[in-house]
Design a protein around this motif. Structure first.
Motif, mmCIF file in Angstrom:
data_model
loop_
_atom_site.group_PDB
_atom_site.id
_atom_site.type_symbol
_atom_site.label_atom_id
_atom_site.label_comp_id
_atom_site.label_asym_id
_atom_site.label_seq_id
_atom_site.Cartn_x
_atom_site.Cartn_y
_atom_site.Cartn_z
ATOM 1 N N ARG A 24 -13.881 0.224 -9.109
ATOM 2 C CA ARG A 24 -13.535 -1.190 -9.286
ATOM 3 C C ARG A 24 -13.086 -1.832 -7.973
ATOM 4 N N GLU A 25 -13.216 -1.064 -6.877
ATOM 5 C CA GLU A 25 -12.872 -1.554 -5.537
ATOM 6 C C GLU A 25 -11.433 -2.066 -5.484
ATOM 7 N N SER A 26 -10.561 -1.309 -6.092
ATOM 8 C CA SER A 26 -9.151 -1.649 -6.133
ATOM 9 C C SER A 26 -8.509 -1.477 -4.755
ATOM 10 N N PRO A 27 -7.575 -2.349 -4.412
ATOM 11 C CA PRO A 27 -6.857 -2.160 -3.142
ATOM 12 C C PRO A 27 -6.046 -0.863 -3.132
ATOM 13 N N TRP A 28 -5.744 -0.325 -4.305
ATOM 14 C CA TRP A 28 -4.995 0.936 -4.389
ATOM 15 C C TRP A 28 -5.841 2.123 -3.960
ATOM 16 N N ALA A 29 -7.145 1.937 -3.872
ATOM 17 C CA ALA A 29 -8.039 3.047 -3.523
ATOM 18 C C ALA A 29 -8.706 2.843 -2.173
ATOM 19 N N HIS A 30 -8.152 1.993 -1.333
ATOM 20 C CA HIS A 30 -8.819 1.699 -0.056
ATOM 21 C C HIS A 30 -8.950 2.925 0.837
ATOM 22 N N ASP A 31 -8.090 3.911 0.687
ATOM 23 C CA ASP A 31 -8.193 5.142 1.470
ATOM 24 C C ASP A 31 -8.933 6.246 0.715
ATOM 25 N N GLY A 32 -9.315 5.982 -0.524
ATOM 26 C CA GLY A 32 -9.945 7.004 -1.346
ATOM 27 C C GLY A 32 -11.420 7.177 -1.022
ATOM 28 N N SER A 33 -11.943 8.318 -1.426
ATOM 29 C CA SER A 33 -13.372 8.569 -1.247
ATOM 30 C C SER A 33 -13.893 9.368 -2.439
ATOM 31 N N LEU A 34 -15.161 9.173 -2.718
ATOM 32 C CA LEU A 34 -15.771 9.914 -3.816
ATOM 33 C C LEU A 34 -15.784 11.411 -3.512
ATOM 34 N N GLY A 35 -15.952 11.752 -2.256
ATOM 35 C CA GLY A 35 -15.926 13.168 -1.868
ATOM 36 C C GLY A 35 -14.587 13.815 -2.150
ATOM 37 N N ALA A 36 -13.515 13.081 -1.882
ATOM 38 C CA ALA A 36 -12.175 13.609 -2.161
ATOM 39 C C ALA A 36 -11.950 13.741 -3.659
ATOM 40 N N VAL A 37 -12.439 12.778 -4.425
ATOM 41 C CA VAL A 37 -12.326 12.845 -5.887
ATOM 42 C C VAL A 37 -13.054 14.082 -6.397
ATOM 43 N N LEU A 38 -14.256 14.300 -5.898
ATOM 44 C CA LEU A 38 -15.045 15.451 -6.326
ATOM 45 C C LEU A 38 -14.330 16.757 -5.988
ATOM 46 N N ALA A 39 -13.833 16.868 -4.772
ATOM 47 C CA ALA A 39 -13.150 18.090 -4.350
ATOM 48 C C ALA A 39 -11.924 18.366 -5.221
ATOM 49 N N GLU A 40 -11.127 17.344 -5.487
ATOM 50 C CA GLU A 40 -9.922 17.521 -6.298
ATOM 51 C C GLU A 40 -10.287 17.905 -7.729
ATOM 52 N N ALA A 41 -11.279 17.223 -8.301
ATOM 53 C CA ALA A 41 -11.686 17.531 -9.679
ATOM 54 C C ALA A 41 -12.239 18.950 -9.781
ATOM 55 N N GLN A 42 -13.057 19.347 -8.826
ATOM 56 C CA GLN A 42 -13.619 20.703 -8.858
ATOM 57 C C GLN A 42 -12.531 21.763 -8.735
ATOM 58 N N GLU A 43 -11.578 21.534 -7.843
ATOM 59 C CA GLU A 43 -10.495 22.510 -7.690
ATOM 60 C C GLU A 43 -9.660 22.592 -8.957
ATOM 61 N N ALA A 44 -9.340 21.437 -9.537
ATOM 62 C CA ALA A 44 -8.540 21.422 -10.764
ATOM 63 C C ALA A 44 -9.264 22.142 -11.900
ATOM 64 N N VAL A 45 -10.561 21.883 -12.033
ATOM 65 C CA VAL A 45 -11.350 22.521 -13.093
ATOM 66 C C VAL A 45 -11.382 24.042 -12.906
ATOM 67 N N SER A 46 -11.422 24.481 -11.657
ATOM 68 C CA SER A 46 -11.462 25.925 -11.405
ATOM 69 C C SER A 46 -10.156 26.615 -11.800
ATOM 70 N N LEU A 47 -9.084 25.839 -11.945
ATOM 71 C CA LEU A 47 -7.764 26.399 -12.245
ATOM 72 C C LEU A 47 -7.334 26.225 -13.698
ATOM 73 N N MET A 48 -8.188 25.611 -14.516
ATOM 74 C CA MET A 48 -7.768 25.348 -15.900
ATOM 75 C C MET A 48 -8.882 25.712 -16.869
ATOM 76 N N ASP A 49 -8.538 25.679 -18.132
ATOM 77 C CA ASP A 49 -9.514 25.898 -19.194
ATOM 78 C C ASP A 49 -10.247 24.573 -19.406
ATOM 79 N N ALA A 50 -11.305 24.384 -18.640
ATOM 80 C CA ALA A 50 -12.011 23.101 -18.621
ATOM 81 C C ALA A 50 -12.851 22.898 -19.875
ATOM 82 N N THR A 51 -12.955 21.648 -20.267
ATOM 83 C CA THR A 51 -13.783 21.272 -21.407
ATOM 84 C C THR A 51 -15.147 20.808 -20.900
#
Length: 70
Positions: A24-51
Motif C-alpha cells: 500500500r506504499e505506506s510511509p511506515w514501510a519506506h525502509d522495507g523490502s520484499l526481499g526482507a519480508v521473504l527472508a523473515e517469513a521463510q526463517e519464521a516458517v522454518s522454526l514453527m509448525d507452519a500451515t
C-alpha cells in the motif's frame, strides 16, 4: 527486544504486516523490502509448525518479487 527474540509466529505475522504496508506504499514501510519480508517469513516458517497458508504467503511474496523485478 529484537525481532529475532520474538516467537516464530510473531515474526511471521510481522512479515505479513510489513508486506501489506509495502504493497500500500505506506510511509511506515519506506525502509522495507520484499526481499526482507521473504527472508523473515521463510526463517519464521522454518522454526514453527507452519500451515499451508503460511507457505502460500511465501509463494505470494515470491510472486510479488518476480513482478516487481520484471
Amino acid at each position: 527486544r529484537a525481532i529475532g527474540e520474538a516467537s516464530p509466529r510473531f515474526r511471521f505475522s510481522a512479515a505479513v504486516t510489513e508486506f501489506a504496508e509495502i504493497l500500500r506504499e505506506s510511509p511506515w514501510a519506506h525502509d522495507g523490502s520484499l526481499g526482507a519480508v521473504l527472508a523473515e517469513a521463510q526463517e519464521a516458517v522454518s522454526l514453527m509448525d507452519a500451515t499451508p497458508r503460511d507457505r502460500e504467503f511465501i509463494d505470494l511474496v515470491q510472486r510479488a518479487i518476480q513482478l516487481s523485478d520484471g
